[in-house]
Design an enzyme around this catalytic site. Structure first.
Site, mmCIF file in Angstrom:
data_model
loop_
_atom_site.group_PDB
_atom_site.id
_atom_site.type_symbol
_atom_site.label_atom_id
_atom_site.label_comp_id
_atom_site.label_asym_id
_atom_site.label_seq_id
_atom_site.Cartn_x
_atom_site.Cartn_y
_atom_site.Cartn_z
ATOM 1 N N TYR A 293 0.846 -1.206 0.000
ATOM 2 C CA TYR A 293 0.000 0.000 0.000
ATOM 3 C C TYR A 293 0.875 1.248 0.000
ATOM 4 C CZ TYR A 293 -3.785 3.206 1.024
ATOM 5 O OH TYR A 293 -4.685 4.237 0.940
ATOM 6 N N PHE B 242 -8.210 21.826 -24.327
ATOM 7 C CA PHE B 242 -8.457 20.395 -24.428
ATOM 8 C C PHE B 242 -9.642 20.090 -23.519
ATOM 9 C CE2 PHE B 242 -8.236 15.947 -23.341
ATOM 10 C CZ PHE B 242 -8.369 15.441 -24.626
ATOM 11 N N THR B 243 -10.485 19.156 -23.949
ATOM 12 C CA THR B 243 -11.784 18.928 -23.302
ATOM 13 C C THR B 243 -11.683 18.801 -21.771
ATOM 14 O OG1 THR B 243 -11.509 16.589 -23.811
ATOM 15 C CG2 THR B 243 -12.827 17.890 -25.352
ATOM 16 N N ASP C 230 1.249 20.576 -20.368
ATOM 17 C CA ASP C 230 0.552 19.313 -20.596
ATOM 18 C C ASP C 230 1.530 18.462 -21.415
ATOM 19 O OD1 ASP C 230 -0.907 17.183 -21.543
ATOM 20 O OD2 ASP C 230 -2.762 18.325 -21.779
ATOM 21 N N LYS D 299 -0.570 7.984 -23.344
ATOM 22 C CA LYS D 299 -0.159 8.342 -24.707
ATOM 23 C C LYS D 299 1.339 8.079 -24.860
ATOM 24 C CE LYS D 299 -4.229 10.683 -24.437
ATOM 25 N NZ LYS D 299 -5.067 10.758 -23.234
ATOM 26 N N ARG E 73 -13.914 15.533 -33.644
ATOM 27 C CA ARG E 73 -13.290 16.642 -32.926
ATOM 28 C C ARG E 73 -13.797 17.923 -33.590
ATOM 29 N NH1 ARG E 73 -12.829 15.235 -28.290
ATOM 30 N NH2 ARG E 73 -11.011 14.210 -27.465
HETATM 31 C C1 LIG Z 1 -3.634 16.710 -24.515
HETATM 32 C C2 LIG Z 1 -4.352 15.882 -23.497
HETATM 33 N N1 LIG Z 1 -4.356 16.270 -22.225
HETATM 34 C C3 LIG Z 1 -4.989 15.566 -21.267
HETATM 35 C C4 LIG Z 1 -5.681 14.410 -21.561
HETATM 36 C C5 LIG Z 1 -6.451 13.695 -20.468
HETATM 37 O O1 LIG Z 1 -5.854 12.500 -20.141
HETATM 38 P P1 LIG Z 1 -6.651 11.163 -19.706
HETATM 39 O O2 LIG Z 1 -7.485 10.731 -20.859
HETATM 40 O O3 LIG Z 1 -5.558 10.211 -19.356
HETATM 41 O O4 LIG Z 1 -7.487 11.507 -18.517
HETATM 42 C C6 LIG Z 1 -5.680 13.948 -22.875
HETATM 43 C C7 LIG Z 1 -6.408 12.702 -23.218
HETATM 44 O O5 LIG Z 1 -6.914 12.484 -24.274
HETATM 45 C C8 LIG Z 1 -5.002 14.699 -23.874
HETATM 46 O O6 LIG Z 1 -4.996 14.318 -25.164
#
Ligand SMILES: Cc1ncc(COP(=O)(O)O)c(C=O)c1O
Length: 473
Positions: free
Chosen positions: A88, A140-141, A231, A274, A398
């Site tokens: 743990y 980014f979303t 990022d 990624k 997208r």
């Molecule tokens: C540029 C970028 N930042 C952050 C994320 C978020 O990461 P996760 O999907 O591991 O939560 C992604 C995922 O697609 C991404 O492409």
């Protein structure tokens, strides 16, 4: 009499006037692919509400939905999984991960997280207060949502050319420094906890940021006491573009370039699914001890103890090994080279894609693909559906569906880019798969006049593109 052979019988390298290259790995274990009939695909797509996120993967032939968590791990990584120390607290795999992040990214302190958005949540809650403003090189979303949930307003500070799919700027991910200066002028540095820099920029088509731009941005922010947060999700791919395109970097290794880039930033969050070649995982790293202290407090609340952050010991070991493998020059050349190969085929057939070709995916330009469709008829979502119907290839929207709604007006956000993403998983598919994909895109392009578009029939509150349902016109 000997006959001239048609050029299609030449190797791909010969057709491109060079020696052929091959993937720098051989296959030790195979996973059979399932081929479906068109009738089966029609039923599957209807059941999925015309949203490729809602398809069962069993109904998919070549899966280009995402490069996230879809990499093939190496034999070394699988061997590492057997060395999981599932304690743990204080797992030895945590220390391997910590060492790998220090060595290749250079940050002083880190916490593991279950994936990228776990790290985005922690950094947003730690650094942002209600009423703040965040500038970023395109949204980014999940990143923007976590910034907004923490009380910030997001401002796009990327170069204008990033919104033009045909502009050939070599570093379309660059930040427009004048936009950052205007942001500081308008809201004051005290209201801007950090600038959010993605390298490469996913939503712009996998476009890179130059080292010079990052350096100038850092200098500007230093003058105002504002942090620069990275990022780092696809930084390794970004490093290849710097090596290829930026003066002074041709002889530097990918690892050296990544380290230099990170040294210009104050910290980074990472979706390790990624670049880092694992199926699950993330991390958050900073240089400032006081920020780290807060992160270490929060990670316990939301992810898990600070020495595992939601990951099993074996996951951390695979990640530590994946980081090292991801930095190898021949790996990243082949990874981006495969994306480029697909893009070049489509370009030769005059199929509209985002140019220059980015690092992780080919982005089909649905506006030019389907000029007859208004954006409110979801052209990119339509194209993803048509591709699936043609061949069982799964891609992702997208465009307007991903962009969500304006928090104040409630109207759709209408992004300039309306794209369908063919995302290439790492070390999974071969050049032959890319040929099959290219031919299916061409078939859809040839049938483009018949497309009628979609209506949104169900819309979830958050990140609607994941679970929305559509009906065909
Ligand atoms: C540029 C970028 N930042 C952050 C994320 C978020 O990461 P996760 O999907 O591991 O939560 C992604 C995922 O697609 C991404 O492409």
């Amino acid at each position: 009499m000997t006959q001239e052979r048609p050029s299609s019988l030449h190797t791909m390298g010969q057709q491109h006037g060079r020696r052929s290259w091959a993937e720098p790995w051989k296959i030790k274990m195979v996973e059979p692919l399932k081929v479906t009939t068109r009738e089966q695909r029609v039923t599957a797509l209807e059941e999925a509400g015309y949203n490729t996120f809602l398809l069962r993967s069993d109904d998919v032939y070549i899966d280009l939905l995402t490069d996230s968590g879809t990499s093939a791990m190496s034999d070394r990584q699988w061997a590492g999984m057997m060395l999981g120390d599932e304690a743990y607290a204080g797992s030895r795999n945590f220390y391997h991960l910590d060492a790998a992040i220090k060595r290749f990214y250079g940050y002083a302190y880190m916490v593991p997280t279950h994936q990228g958005r776990g790290a985005e949540h922690l950094i947003s809650q730690t650094l942002i207060k209600a009423g703040d403003h965040i500038g970023g090189n395109m949204y980014f979303t999940t990143t923007r949502l976590h910034q907004e949930l923490a009380g910030a307003t997001f401002h796009d500070v990327i170069l204008d050319v990033a919104h033009d799919p045909q502009d050939l700027h070599p570093f379309k991910g660059n930040v427009d420094l004048a936009k950052v200066e205007a942001l500081i002028e308008r809201y004051g540095a005290a209201q801007i906890p950090y600038i959010s820099l993605a390298a490469t920029v996913n939503m712009a088509g996998g476009q890179p940021v130059s080292m010079a731009n990052a350096r100038e941005l850092k200098a500007l922010l230093d003058r105002h006491g504002i942090r620069l947060m990275l990022d780092a999700t696809r930084l390794v791919e970004n490093a290849l573009f710097i090596q290829e395109r930026e003066e002074g970097y041709a002889d530097k290794s990918i690892a050296e370039i990544c380290l230099e880039f990170c040294s210009l930033t104050d910290g980074a969050w990472m979706s390790a699914k990624k670049d880092n070649l694992v199926n699950i995982g993330g991390w958050l790293a900073v240089n400032d001890y006081s920020v780290f202290e807060e992160l270490r407090n929060l990670v316990v609340v939301y992810e898990g103890l600070h020495t595992y952050g939601g990951l099993a010991g074996r996951d951390m070991e695979a990640l530590a090994i994946g980081i090292e493998e991801s930095m190898q020059d021949e790996h990243i050349r082949s990874r981006v080279g495969q994306v480029r190969y697909l893009g070049e085929l489509l370009t030769e057939w005059d199929i509209p894609i985002v140019q220059p070709i980015g690092g992780h995916a080919i982005f089909l330009d649905a506006r030019r693909f389907y000029p007859q469709l208004a954006q409110d008829l979801f052209p990119a979502q339509t194209l993803a559906a048509e591709l699936y119907l043609d061949s069982g290839i799964r891609s992702m929207e997208r465009g307007i569906a991903s962009a969500g709604r304006n928090a104040e007006t409630g109207d759709h956000n209408r992004p300039k880019l309306e794209l369908t993403r063919l995302t290439i998983p790492r070390r999974v598919y071969t050049q032959a798969h890319m040929d099959v994909v290219a031919e299916s895109v061409k078939a859809c392009f040839d049938a483009r006049d018949a497309a009628r578009g979609l209506d949104m029939a169900y819309e979830p509150k958050y990140l609607r593109f994941f679970q929305a349902r559509f009906t065909p016109r």
